[in-house]
Design a protein around this motif. Structure first.
Motif, PDB file in Angstrom:
ATOM      1  N   ALA A  92     -17.187   0.436   1.136  1.00 57.64           N
ATOM      2  CA  ALA A  92     -16.813   0.036   2.500  1.00 57.64           C
ATOM      3  C   ALA A  92     -15.853  -1.140   2.436  1.00 57.64           C
ATOM      4  O   ALA A  92     -16.193  -2.190   1.885  1.00 57.64           O
ATOM      5  CB  ALA A  92     -18.053  -0.338   3.308  1.00 57.64           C
ATOM      6  N   PHE A  93     -14.671  -0.982   2.997  1.00 58.00           N
ATOM      7  CA  PHE A  93     -13.658  -2.035   2.969  1.00 58.00           C
ATOM      8  C   PHE A  93     -14.159  -3.320   3.628  1.00 58.00           C
ATOM      9  O   PHE A  93     -13.857  -4.423   3.181  1.00 58.00           O
ATOM     10  CB  PHE A  93     -12.401  -1.527   3.678  1.00 58.00           C
ATOM     11  CG  PHE A  93     -11.265  -2.511   3.738  1.00 58.00           C
ATOM     12  CD1 PHE A  93     -10.677  -2.989   2.578  1.00 58.00           C
ATOM     13  CD2 PHE A  93     -10.780  -2.962   4.951  1.00 58.00           C
ATOM     14  CE1 PHE A  93      -9.621  -3.887   2.625  1.00 58.00           C
ATOM     15  CE2 PHE A  93      -9.729  -3.855   5.015  1.00 58.00           C
ATOM     16  CZ  PHE A  93      -9.150  -4.322   3.842  1.00 58.00           C
ATOM     17  N   THR A 142      -7.324   0.885   8.276  1.00 57.53           N
ATOM     18  CA  THR A 142      -8.203  -0.158   8.808  1.00 57.53           C
ATOM     19  C   THR A 142      -9.081   0.344   9.954  1.00 57.53           C
ATOM     20  O   THR A 142     -10.225  -0.080  10.088  1.00 57.53           O
ATOM     21  CB  THR A 142      -7.386  -1.384   9.270  1.00 57.53           C
ATOM     22  OG1 THR A 142      -6.300  -0.950  10.100  1.00 57.53           O
ATOM     23  CG2 THR A 142      -6.829  -2.141   8.090  1.00 57.53           C
ATOM     24  N   GLU A 201     -11.962   2.029   8.417  1.00 51.04           N
ATOM     25  CA  GLU A 201     -12.848   1.124   7.690  1.00 51.04           C
ATOM     26  C   GLU A 201     -13.550   0.121   8.596  1.00 51.04           C
ATOM     27  O   GLU A 201     -14.359  -0.673   8.129  1.00 51.04           O
ATOM     28  CB  GLU A 201     -12.049   0.381   6.608  1.00 51.04           C
ATOM     29  CG  GLU A 201     -11.560   1.269   5.485  1.00 51.04           C
ATOM     30  CD  GLU A 201     -12.694   1.855   4.657  1.00 51.04           C
ATOM     31  OE1 GLU A 201     -13.774   1.230   4.595  1.00 51.04           O
ATOM     32  OE2 GLU A 201     -12.514   2.948   4.084  1.00 51.04           O
ATOM     33  N   CYS A 239     -16.254  -1.499  10.749  1.00 46.79           N
ATOM     34  CA  CYS A 239     -17.701  -1.273  10.737  1.00 46.79           C
ATOM     35  C   CYS A 239     -18.218  -0.885  12.114  1.00 46.79           C
ATOM     36  O   CYS A 239     -19.335  -0.381  12.255  1.00 46.79           O
ATOM     37  CB  CYS A 239     -18.437  -2.518  10.239  1.00 46.79           C
ATOM     38  SG  CYS A 239     -18.479  -3.885  11.420  1.00 46.79           S
TER      39      CYS A 239
END
Length: 626
Positions: A311-312, A480, A483, A485
């Motif tokens: 996870a980024f 982005t 990624e 959350c």
């Protein structure tokens, strides 16, 4: 296992003498970093061992204490020249071969190892001069770099603690725990001016001081190796080629702040890095440099590898800590900062891989030597990963203050096809796009900040004149947004909406109102998001709007200046050049081209899907992209 500091110091000094001796003997170093491994270097390594044995040579593999004069095949870490792997280097000559295949090994043994002959086709071609170079160190790619963290290029044995000791490894740890006060260590790091290499550039010594002063029954040290940026692989490279430098930095940090436990958070997509670091931990423990009662000093510290799930967002400190705790990796508001209340509620020091790797060298060589490189407010060196259509790509290490143009031209050798460079994207997927007029700016934290850019992860992506900057912004935002959350609305919903607007531009459906909405929305996301992922996600949009706004306007007017956006392409047949050969019509998958012999063919724009097959098939350049 060493019983005390004296035994450890004597052993390290012995290894330093041995390493100097080994570099003067005939050895074969095969790079086994991820880049070279992907190109088959481990098979090359295995074949070298097999061929040498077949030839009757008493080859000894991976033996530091071997005093024989026979060749020794050794595994070395990445030297940075990833685009030319597998790389093989020979000592003491320094001769280096690139793109070595398994089939080349027998010839290399016969000619280079046994007879000392050079195989010209395997020599490196200099990216700037275009001439063949024999030694790795003579290539412009390496001559124009400043190696500090990446010492021992081409000869560092990534799997052996003895080799790290042979380069002075663990001397800094011994110095710290035997003769330095904890406050003295903090002062040294503060005086060095070392700034966090993870992207933010926060002063490392100040962060250590916060953790030292924090009250808590337990304290933790964490290494952030969750390198999730596309095109960034500095941390992976360092963990693979020199894991002990990172581990020693962590142990010194733990002693300094009073921590008892450490975690190295490494993304699971880095299997070689995980393997190397676990081996480093095991070897350090076996010698008493890690674990209970280190070197008989009463100081105990242990390290555990925690594999991240990719996870980024876990590159953000608080999300990373949540992941280690077994929770969902989402960020939390700060304060309190991790140094005050971090892992499991206890004070926690978090630094990234490259930051820790700098620490032993600063302690060992002194602040003055460290500050010889770089600039006043950004001293030292920085690793960057350089990708894109350049002659040479990979990992480089330069001192802060080096210009972007110097990197692109004097290290990487310019573009592969002679196309003009239009921009670079720097700082990872949430970094800024800077046009060519900024290429002479010095690379350092403050200068980049002054033009709304950042060092970030250290990724540099070269962008040529045939690229669409709107598509570039869409590409990075696509990463982005996926990624995110999802914890905060500005990032979760804002990036989705911004992406939808960018898609309208690339599809030729955008309006002036979309342009205004995109800019306003990007500012809202930047200001209102909870963590660094959301706050920086709009940077590719904002920077391209600032420097390449005309391209957005052209998309509104139905044209992509580079022809990249498929929906805005229009293929037409020039009647003056058309020979009525029907090649294009026969190749068209949509039967969109028609005509008759002796007359120019035409393309039905309603049927055309803009695939470009006709453009490729035409032998007379009659089909034009307008």
């Amino acid at each position: 296992m060493f019983k005390n500091i004296t035994e450890a110091l004597e052993y390290i000094e012995k290894q330093q003498e041995l390493r100097e001796k080994k570099l003067k003997e005939q050895k074969i170093y095969v790079c086994v970093g991820t880049g070279c491994t992907a190109s088959g270097s481990r098979k090359v390594y295995k074949r070298f061992v097999e061929v040498l044995k077949e030839k009757g040579l008493n080859v000894k593999v991976e033996t530091m204490d071997d005093d024989s004069d026979h060749p020794v095949v050794k595994k070395t870490g990445c030297c940075g020249l990833c685009s030319l792997g597998p790389l093989v280097k020979f000592t003491p000559s320094g001769i280096t071969y690139h793109h070595v295949r398994v089939e080349d090994v027998e010839e290399i043994v016969e000619k280079t190892i046994k007879r000392g002959e050079i195989i010209e086709r395997l020599l490196l071609t200099d990216s700037v001069t275009g001439k063949k170079v024999k030694r790795l160190e003579d290539a412009t790619f390496f001559k124009n770099q400043t190696f500090y963290v990446m010492e021992g290029i081409g000869t560092s044995e990534c799997e052996k603690i003895e080799d790290y000791m042979g380069r002075g490894g663990y001397k800094s740890l011994i110095k710290v725990i035997s003769s330095m006060d904890r406050k003295e260590v903090i002062k040294t790091i503060k005086d060095s001016g070392l700034r966090g290499r993870g992207g933010g550039g926060f002063p490392t010594g100040l962060k250590w001081e916060f953790a030292y002063n924090a009250k808590g029954d337990k304290k933790f040290v964490v290494c952030n190796a969750d390198e999730g940026d596309p095109g960034a692989f500095m941390n992976r490279t360092l963990l693979e080629r020199d894991p002990h430098s990172v581990l020693e930095g962590m142990i010194i940090a733990a002693y300094t702040i009073g921590a008892q436990k450490g975690y190295a958070y490494i993304r699971a997509e880095y299997p070689i890095a995980v393997e190397m670091f676990n081996k480093a931990i095991k070897d350090a423990k076996s010698l008493g440099l890690l674990g209970e009662n280190i070197l008989g000093t009463g100081f105990s510290f242990d390290v555990e590898v925690k594999e991240g799930a990719g996870a980024f967002v876990c590159g953000e400190e608080t999300a990373l800590l949540a992941s280690i705790e077994g929770k969902r990796g989402v960020p939390r508001p700060r304060p309190p900062f991790p140094a005050q209340r971090g892992l499991f509620g206890y004070p926690t020091l978090i630094n990234n891989v490259e930051t820790y790797a700098n620490v032993p060298k600063i302690i060992r060589d002194g602040v003055e030597k460290y500050r010889r490189n770089g600039v006043e407010k950004s001293p030292g060196t920085k690793m960057f990963s350089v990708t894109g259509p350049l002659k040479l790509t990979g990992i480089i290490e330069i001192q802060f203050g080096t210009t972007i143009r110097y990197i692109l031209e004097n290290i990487c050798g310019g573009t592969t096809d002679g196309k003009k460079l239009k921009a670079i994207q720097i700082g990872g997927p949430s970094g800024a796009c800077l046009p060519e007029k900024y290429f002479d700016l010095p690379l350092d934290y403050d200068t980049l900040k002054s033009v709304d850019a950042m060092v970030g992860s250290g990724g540099i992506v070269a962008i040529t004149e045939d690229s669409c900057m709107v598509e570039v912004a869409r590409f990075f935002l696509d990463f982005t947004k996926r990624e995110s959350c999802g914890k905060c609305v500005p990032c979760r919903e804002g990036t989705m909406q911004a992406y939808s607007i960018l898609e309208k531009f690339t599809q030729g459906k955008a309006t002036e109102e979309d342009l205004r909405n995109l800019e306003d929305l990007s500012q809202i996301i930047k200001k209102a998001s909870l963590c660094g992922l959301g706050k920086t996600a709009p940077n590719p949009i904002l920077s391209t709007l600032k420097h390449f706004r005309d391209e957005y306007v052209e998309h509104i007017n139905g044209k992509c200046p580079s022809g990249t956006c498929t929906a805005l392409r229009k293929y037409v047949i020039n009647p003056d050049l058309c020979k009525s050969c029907s090649l294009c019509a026969r190749a068209c998958p949509q039967n969109a081209i028609s005509g008759e012999r002796g007359k120019p063919y035409v393309i039905d724009q309603e049927k055309c899907i803009k695939c470009g097959i006709c453009f490729e098939k035409c032998k007379f350049n009659a089909i034009e992209l307008v």
